[in-house]
Design a protein around this motif. Structure first.
Motif, mmCIF file in Angstrom:
data_model
loop_
_atom_site.group_PDB
_atom_site.id
_atom_site.type_symbol
_atom_site.label_atom_id
_atom_site.label_comp_id
_atom_site.label_asym_id
_atom_site.label_seq_id
_atom_site.Cartn_x
_atom_site.Cartn_y
_atom_site.Cartn_z
ATOM 1 N N UNK A 155 -14.333 21.907 17.542
ATOM 2 C CA UNK A 155 -14.903 23.058 16.849
ATOM 3 C C UNK A 155 -14.495 23.102 15.376
ATOM 4 N N UNK A 156 -13.263 22.777 15.072
ATOM 5 C CA UNK A 156 -12.743 22.942 13.714
ATOM 6 C C UNK A 156 -12.965 21.725 12.818
ATOM 7 N N UNK A 208 -5.320 27.743 12.647
ATOM 8 C CA UNK A 208 -6.114 28.946 12.353
ATOM 9 C C UNK A 208 -6.646 28.910 10.922
ATOM 10 N N UNK A 209 -5.806 28.464 9.984
ATOM 11 C CA UNK A 209 -6.204 28.453 8.584
ATOM 12 C C UNK A 209 -6.883 27.150 8.168
ATOM 13 N N UNK A 210 -7.171 26.275 9.167
ATOM 14 C CA UNK A 210 -7.911 25.038 8.913
ATOM 15 C C UNK A 210 -7.296 24.209 7.776
ATOM 16 N N UNK A 268 -6.752 31.167 28.816
ATOM 17 C CA UNK A 268 -6.353 30.934 27.426
ATOM 18 C C UNK A 268 -7.554 30.748 26.501
ATOM 19 N N UNK A 269 -8.620 30.099 26.977
ATOM 20 C CA UNK A 269 -9.801 29.928 26.106
ATOM 21 C C UNK A 269 -10.444 31.261 25.744
ATOM 22 N N UNK A 270 -10.701 32.164 26.714
ATOM 23 C CA UNK A 270 -11.207 33.489 26.326
ATOM 24 C C UNK A 270 -10.247 34.253 25.418
ATOM 25 N N UNK A 294 -10.684 33.014 21.962
ATOM 26 C CA UNK A 294 -11.938 33.561 21.440
ATOM 27 C C UNK A 294 -11.823 35.011 21.025
ATOM 28 N N UNK A 295 -10.943 35.769 21.676
ATOM 29 C CA UNK A 295 -10.812 37.197 21.386
ATOM 30 C C UNK A 295 -9.880 37.483 20.216
#
Length: 514
Positions: A314-315, A400-402, A460-462, A465-466
């Protein structure tokens, strides 16, 4: 095969029975104390432990080699990735349950028969996985694959306990953990390459070939090590339990001419092997706390392992080969911990022995009733846990900050090193305090960590996502720190708990005898 044990003694006249009973036990204990803990030389110990380690490779490899192919499987099965992720959850559930049966069986009947059962189940499951075409078959066969492979981890740890004393066990942990550490390191790379060039079915055919080779090697060269069967290795097992090479060499050499059979070293089981035994270990106060925290630690590790492929895709937009390569730092960190932490455990054991006034005797399993083994092990594992908390926290936020790819890769290396090192120290402690049923103790450890890990992979995946990956990593690190007083409690009180439990057991035995 008829064997003698330390509790057998000649019949005495009725009026002198108690005196002769005490004398017989004392003499037998003296014989066992004088006997070497294992008659195998150091080189052969290392060979047997490495063979068991690479047999245990199939369990983590089967789990991790599958990860880069999740998208391909979802596409071919025409189901969502979330449903495919459920096969990881069910794999972990059976990975926790199966060793309770095989571990208990091997403690009473031998390691070789248990290995044979595990490999037969595993080979059949992989052939089925390579040929199946439906999601339901995938789910069922993955459970069967897990049941066959997971027992090898408990067996590998039990072999280490069969052959090594507590004082030297840390040194051999590096060899024992090589296969287990290589699984997460090499699995995603192999899986990514096979899926990219040959398709996901090639992954399972690869596992058939690998496990078949390990099975043949086990049949040919792997000796029986269970102390309830061969004692310190000087007692000959039944012919059906010989490795194949033993049939083509002189019997005296197989038995060990310089070490005649010593039946007094054969461990007498107090209870018949029972799969519920692992649950009984989990209900003990000291062991239960260690298992609870070990499960929490493993859950955080699995949260990273199970979501890394989707996060990288995804990233960074990586394909299956690139995703597989990005698992290497995590695996390399895990491998490095097997040797660094193992040496630290042995060093700290010797240091604590000097402080507590216990002399270490080479190749002798020493009584630890009056030795604080909890302090010797937890002095190493607790700092590792705090370091691992910082590493997983940093990993979550750099992802998170790519940031540049180097950031998460460095953090993955140190997360793997610190988490695996801490978990290995806790696993060693569980075996130390339950050395009479080592495989059952490892099975209890596996049960707790895999069931908790399975629950983690399900949500953990949901959760990511949250709230995002950064806050998820913060939550994991926070839980590790928040629950760390559990280990401090064991550090301070575990030895006294163990002494009181041993005293109660002794009093019960005396009451039954009187």
């Amino acid at each position: 095969m008829e064997v003698t044990n330390a509790d057998q003694r000649p019949t005495a006249p009725q009026n002198d029975a108690h005196h002769d009973s005490e004398k017989g036990n004392a003499d037998a204990n003296a014989v066992v104390a004088d006997a070497p803990y294992s008659v195998l030389p150091a080189g052969e110990k290392i060979f047997v432990i490495i063979a068991g380690s690479f047999a245990a490779l199939i369990s983590p490899l089967s789990s991790s080699v599958y990860l880069p192919a999740l998208d391909s499987l979802a596409h071919d099965m025409d189901v969502s990735v979330s449903l495919i992720n459920l096969t990881i959850t069910t794999y972990l559930i059976f990975q926790g349950l199966a060793p309770s049966f095989l571990g208990s069986f091997s403690d009473g009947y031998g390691r070789r028969p248990a290995y044979i059962i595990a490999f037969v189940i595993y080979l059949g499951a992989n052939i089925g996985l390579a040929l199946q075409n439906s999601y339901s078959a995938l789910m069922v066969l993955r459970c069967l694959q897990s049941a066959g492979s997971s027992g090898t981890i408990a067996l590998g740890s039990a072999v280490v306990a069969d052959l090594t004393t507590r004082a030297e066990r840390g040194k051999y942990i590096g060899y024992a953990g090589m296969g287990i550490a290589l699984g997460p390191a090499l699995g995603p790379v192999i899986g990514g390459l096979l899926d990219h060039f040959l398709g996901w079915r090639a992954i399972f055919w690869f596992l058939v070939i690998l496990s078949g080779s390990c099975f043949i090697i086990t049949l040919i060269v792997f000796p029986e090590t269970c102390r309830a069967v061969v004692g310190n290795g000087s007692v000959l097992p039944a012919r059906w339990n010989w490795p194949f090479w033993a049939f083509i060499i002189p019997r005296s050499r197989f038995r060990g001419a310089e070490h005649p059979p010593d039946p007094s070293t054969v461990q007498v089981l107090k209870h018949r092997p029972n799969p519920i035994s692992s649950l009984r270990i989990a209900t003990q106060r000291e062991a239960g706390l260690i298992l609870l925290y070990g499960g929490l630690l493993f859950s955080g590790y699995m949260a990273v392992l199970s979501t890394l492929s989707t996060q990288l895709s995804a990233r960074f937009g990586f394909n299956s080969i690139q995703v597989g390569l990005c698992y290497l730092p995590l695996g390399m960190g895990s491998i490095s911990s097997r040797f660094t932490v193992g040496k630290l455990l042995d060093w700290n054991f010797r240091r604590e022995a000097r402080i507590q006034g216990m002399s270490i005797q080479k190749n002798r399993q020493q009584d630890i009733d009056n030795f604080n083994i909890e302090r010797a092990r937890l002095t190493i594992s607790i700092p590792m846990i705090y370091f691992a908390s910082l590493c997983i926290l940093a990993y979550g936020w750099v992802m998170q900050f790519r940031t540049a790819l180097a950031g998460p890769m460095v953090m993955l290396f140190f997360t793997g090193m610190a988490t695996t090192g801490a978990f290995n120290a806790l696993s060693t402690l569980i075996v130390d305090v339950n050395h009479h049923s080592a495989a059952t103790a490892v099975a209890a450890n596996n049960l707790c960590r895999c069931l908790m890990g399975a629950a983690t992979t399900a949500f953990v995946s949901p959760l990511i996502g949250a709230i995002g990956l950064g806050w998820t990593a913060t939550l994991i690190a926070g839980l590790w720190v928040l629950f760390s007083p559990i280990l401090w409690l064991v550090y301070c009180r575990g030895h006294s708990w163990r002494q009181r439990a041993a005293l109660k057991k002794q009093q019960k035995a005396e009451n039954r005898g009187s």
